[in-house]
Scaffold this motif. Structure first.
Motif, PDB file in Angstrom:
ATOM      1  N   VAL A   5       0.823  -1.215   0.000  1.00 31.28           N
ATOM      2  CA  VAL A   5       0.000   0.000   0.000  1.00 31.28           C
ATOM      3  C   VAL A   5       0.860   1.270   0.000  1.00 31.28           C
ATOM      4  N   ALA A   6       1.943   1.279   0.758  1.00 34.09           N
ATOM      5  CA  ALA A   6       2.777   2.486   0.843  1.00 34.09           C
ATOM      6  C   ALA A   6       3.374   2.826  -0.520  1.00 34.09           C
ATOM      7  N   LEU A   7       3.758   1.800  -1.274  1.00 36.39           N
ATOM      8  CA  LEU A   7       4.325   2.038  -2.601  1.00 36.39           C
ATOM      9  C   LEU A   7       3.244   2.474  -3.581  1.00 36.39           C
ATOM     10  N   ARG A   8       2.034   1.936  -3.400  1.00 39.85           N
ATOM     11  CA  ARG A   8       0.928   2.367  -4.259  1.00 39.85           C
ATOM     12  C   ARG A   8       0.636   3.846  -4.027  1.00 39.85           C
ATOM     13  N   GLN A   9       0.732   4.264  -2.754  1.00 38.90           N
ATOM     14  CA  GLN A   9       0.519   5.679  -2.437  1.00 38.90           C
ATOM     15  C   GLN A   9       1.587   6.540  -3.103  1.00 38.90           C
ATOM     16  N   GLU A  10       2.825   6.020  -3.108  1.00 39.32           N
ATOM     17  CA  GLU A  10       3.930   6.734  -3.760  1.00 39.32           C
ATOM     18  C   GLU A  10       3.623   6.947  -5.252  1.00 39.32           C
ATOM     19  N   LEU A  11       3.028   5.932  -5.861  1.00 39.01           N
ATOM     20  CA  LEU A  11       2.675   5.999  -7.282  1.00 39.01           C
ATOM     21  C   LEU A  11       1.598   7.062  -7.521  1.00 39.01           C
ATOM     22  N   ASP A  13       0.971   9.628  -5.609  1.00 42.75           N
ATOM     23  CA  ASP A  13       1.589  10.941  -5.370  1.00 42.75           C
ATOM     24  C   ASP A  13       2.366  11.398  -6.610  1.00 42.75           C
ATOM     25  N   HIS A  14       3.107  10.467  -7.208  1.00 43.35           N
ATOM     26  CA  HIS A  14       3.867  10.796  -8.409  1.00 43.35           C
ATOM     27  C   HIS A  14       2.921  11.256  -9.524  1.00 43.35           C
ATOM     28  N   ALA A  15       1.811  10.536  -9.687  1.00 41.91           N
ATOM     29  CA  ALA A  15       0.851  10.894 -10.739  1.00 41.91           C
ATOM     30  C   ALA A  15       0.241  12.271 -10.485  1.00 41.91           C
ATOM     31  N   ARG A  16      -0.021  12.592  -9.227  1.00 46.18           N
ATOM     32  CA  ARG A  16      -0.617  13.892  -8.883  1.00 46.18           C
ATOM     33  C   ARG A  16       0.363  15.028  -9.158  1.00 46.18           C
ATOM     34  N   VAL A  17       1.630  14.802  -8.829  1.00 48.82           N
ATOM     35  CA  VAL A  17       2.649  15.830  -9.070  1.00 48.82           C
ATOM     36  C   VAL A  17       2.775  16.097 -10.572  1.00 48.82           C
ATOM     37  N   GLY A  18       2.672  15.034 -11.365  1.00 42.29           N
ATOM     38  CA  GLY A  18       2.828  15.176 -12.815  1.00 42.29           C
ATOM     39  C   GLY A  18       1.613  15.750 -13.514  1.00 42.29           C
ATOM     40  N   ASP A  19       0.438  15.632 -12.911  1.00 40.03           N
ATOM     41  CA  ASP A  19      -0.803  16.111 -13.497  1.00 40.03           C
ATOM     42  C   ASP A  19      -0.642  17.587 -13.903  1.00 40.03           C
ATOM     43  N   PRO A  20      -1.047  18.054 -15.103  1.00 35.24           N
ATOM     44  CA  PRO A  20      -1.940  17.406 -16.075  1.00 35.24           C
ATOM     45  C   PRO A  20      -1.249  16.479 -17.076  1.00 35.24           C
ATOM     46  N   ASP A  21       0.057  16.247 -16.928  1.00 35.37           N
ATOM     47  CA  ASP A  21       0.711  15.311 -17.834  1.00 35.37           C
ATOM     48  C   ASP A  21       0.664  13.897 -17.255  1.00 35.37           C
ATOM     49  N   VAL A  93       9.604  -5.614 -12.674  1.00 36.12           N
ATOM     50  CA  VAL A  93       8.362  -6.338 -12.414  1.00 36.12           C
ATOM     51  C   VAL A  93       7.223  -5.763 -13.260  1.00 36.12           C
ATOM     52  N   GLY A  94       7.311  -4.471 -13.521  1.00 35.17           N
ATOM     53  CA  GLY A  94       6.232  -3.849 -14.284  1.00 35.17           C
ATOM     54  C   GLY A  94       6.604  -2.473 -14.781  1.00 35.17           C
ATOM     55  N   TYR A  95       5.760  -1.984 -15.690  1.00 33.35           N
ATOM     56  CA  TYR A  95       5.846  -0.604 -16.153  1.00 33.35           C
ATOM     57  C   TYR A  95       4.578   0.089 -15.672  1.00 33.35           C
ATOM     58  N   TYR A  96       4.692   1.358 -15.342  1.00 33.11           N
ATOM     59  CA  TYR A  96       3.474   2.060 -14.955  1.00 33.11           C
ATOM     60  C   TYR A  96       3.363   3.384 -15.679  1.00 33.11           C
ATOM     61  N   HIS A  97       2.123   3.838 -15.831  1.00 33.32           N
ATOM     62  CA  HIS A  97       1.892   5.214 -16.259  1.00 33.32           C
ATOM     63  C   HIS A  97       0.539   5.647 -15.754  1.00 33.32           C
ATOM     64  N   SER A  98       0.310   6.953 -15.803  1.00 37.41           N
ATOM     65  CA  SER A  98      -0.939   7.485 -15.269  1.00 37.41           C
ATOM     66  C   SER A  98      -1.879   7.878 -16.392  1.00 37.41           C
ATOM     67  N   HIS A  99      -3.153   7.829 -16.071  1.00 36.12           N
ATOM     68  CA  HIS A  99      -4.209   8.384 -16.922  1.00 36.12           C
ATOM     69  C   HIS A  99      -4.853   9.499 -16.121  1.00 36.12           C
ATOM     70  N   THR A 100      -4.825  10.705 -16.652  1.00 43.14           N
ATOM     71  CA  THR A 100      -5.344  11.835 -15.873  1.00 43.14           C
ATOM     72  C   THR A 100      -6.859  11.960 -15.987  1.00 43.14           C
ATOM     73  N   HIS A 101      -7.447  11.461 -17.077  1.00 41.76           N
ATOM     74  CA  HIS A 101      -8.886  11.630 -17.284  1.00 41.76           C
ATOM     75  C   HIS A 101      -9.631  10.356 -17.636  1.00 41.76           C
ATOM     76  N   THR A 102      -8.923   9.249 -17.699  1.00 43.02           N
ATOM     77  CA  THR A 102      -9.609   8.010 -18.056  1.00 43.02           C
ATOM     78  C   THR A 102      -9.297   6.943 -17.018  1.00 43.02           C
ATOM     79  N   GLU A 103      -9.975   5.826 -17.151  1.00 46.81           N
ATOM     80  CA  GLU A 103      -9.823   4.803 -16.125  1.00 46.81           C
ATOM     81  C   GLU A 103      -8.469   4.099 -16.220  1.00 46.81           C
ATOM     82  N   ALA A 104      -8.175   3.317 -15.201  1.00 49.18           N
ATOM     83  CA  ALA A 104      -6.868   2.661 -15.066  1.00 49.18           C
ATOM     84  C   ALA A 104      -6.832   1.365 -15.874  1.00 49.18           C
ATOM     85  N   ARG A 105      -7.085   1.505 -17.164  1.00 46.64           N
ATOM     86  CA  ARG A 105      -7.124   0.359 -18.072  1.00 46.64           C
ATOM     87  C   ARG A 105      -6.288   0.727 -19.297  1.00 46.64           C
TER      88      ARG A 105
END
Ligand SMILES: [Zn+2]
Length: 162
Positions: A5-11, A13-21, A93-105
């Motif tokens: 959970v703590a690492l998910r929160q980190e993710l 937070d990272h997405a929020r800092v980067g928003d709107p990108d 283990v994985g790659y991640y990226h954020s979606h600012t306006h669409t679902e996590a799919r």
């Protein structure tokens, strides 16, 4: 996928800092367990239409990269992270990226551009709940444009006694 959970929160937070990108990065750990998060610079803004990487969603014509709707891991930054992951004796283990306006799919573009199919693809959405979902992208060949995204459950890694 075990993703504390703590690492998910980190993710998130990272997405929020980067928003709107959109933000992107690499999840490192062992087997299917995430132990470290490594942000990678999203260099979508430097991707030209000529490169043919991105396409307009409606017309299908080649388009420039726009970091608000695209992610493109900066190759040099990605190499820096791969080296760091190696030095720490971790695996990707994985790659991640954020979606600012669409679902996590994964979007059709995400599936088209996925070319390393062993790690999972983790999406973090800033607008939809639950915010983080993990996917296995399945293609006959990594270069295929079409494929299937199969959701993989995420757990927090608690040890539960039977
Ligand atoms: Zn995406």
């Amino acid at each position: 996928m075990v993703f504390p959970v703590a690492l998910r929160q980190e993710l998130i937070d990272h997405a929020r800092v980067g928003d709107p990108d959109e933000v992107c990065g690499i999840l490192a750990g062992h087997e299917n367990r995430v132990e470290r998060i490594f942000p990678v610079h999203n260099s979508a803004a430097s991707v030209s239409a000529d490169s043919g990487v991105f396409r307009d969603r409606t017309t299908g014509e080649a388009s420039v990269g726009r970091p608000s709707v695209h992610y493109y891991m900066d190759p040099r930054d990605q190499l820096r992270v791969y080296n760091q992951v190696d030095d720490l004796a971790l695996d990707v283990v994985g790659y991640y990226h954020s979606h600012t306006h669409t679902e996590a799919r994964p979007s059709p573009t995400d599936i088209r551009l996925a070319n390393d199919l062993s790690p999972l693809y983790v999406l973090v959405s800033l607008t939809h709940s639950p915010g983080i979902r993990a996917w296995k992208i399945v293609k006959n060949d990594p270069a295929d444009e079409m494929g299937e995204a199969i959701e993989v459950p995420i757990s927090d890694g608690d040890i539960r006694l039977a």
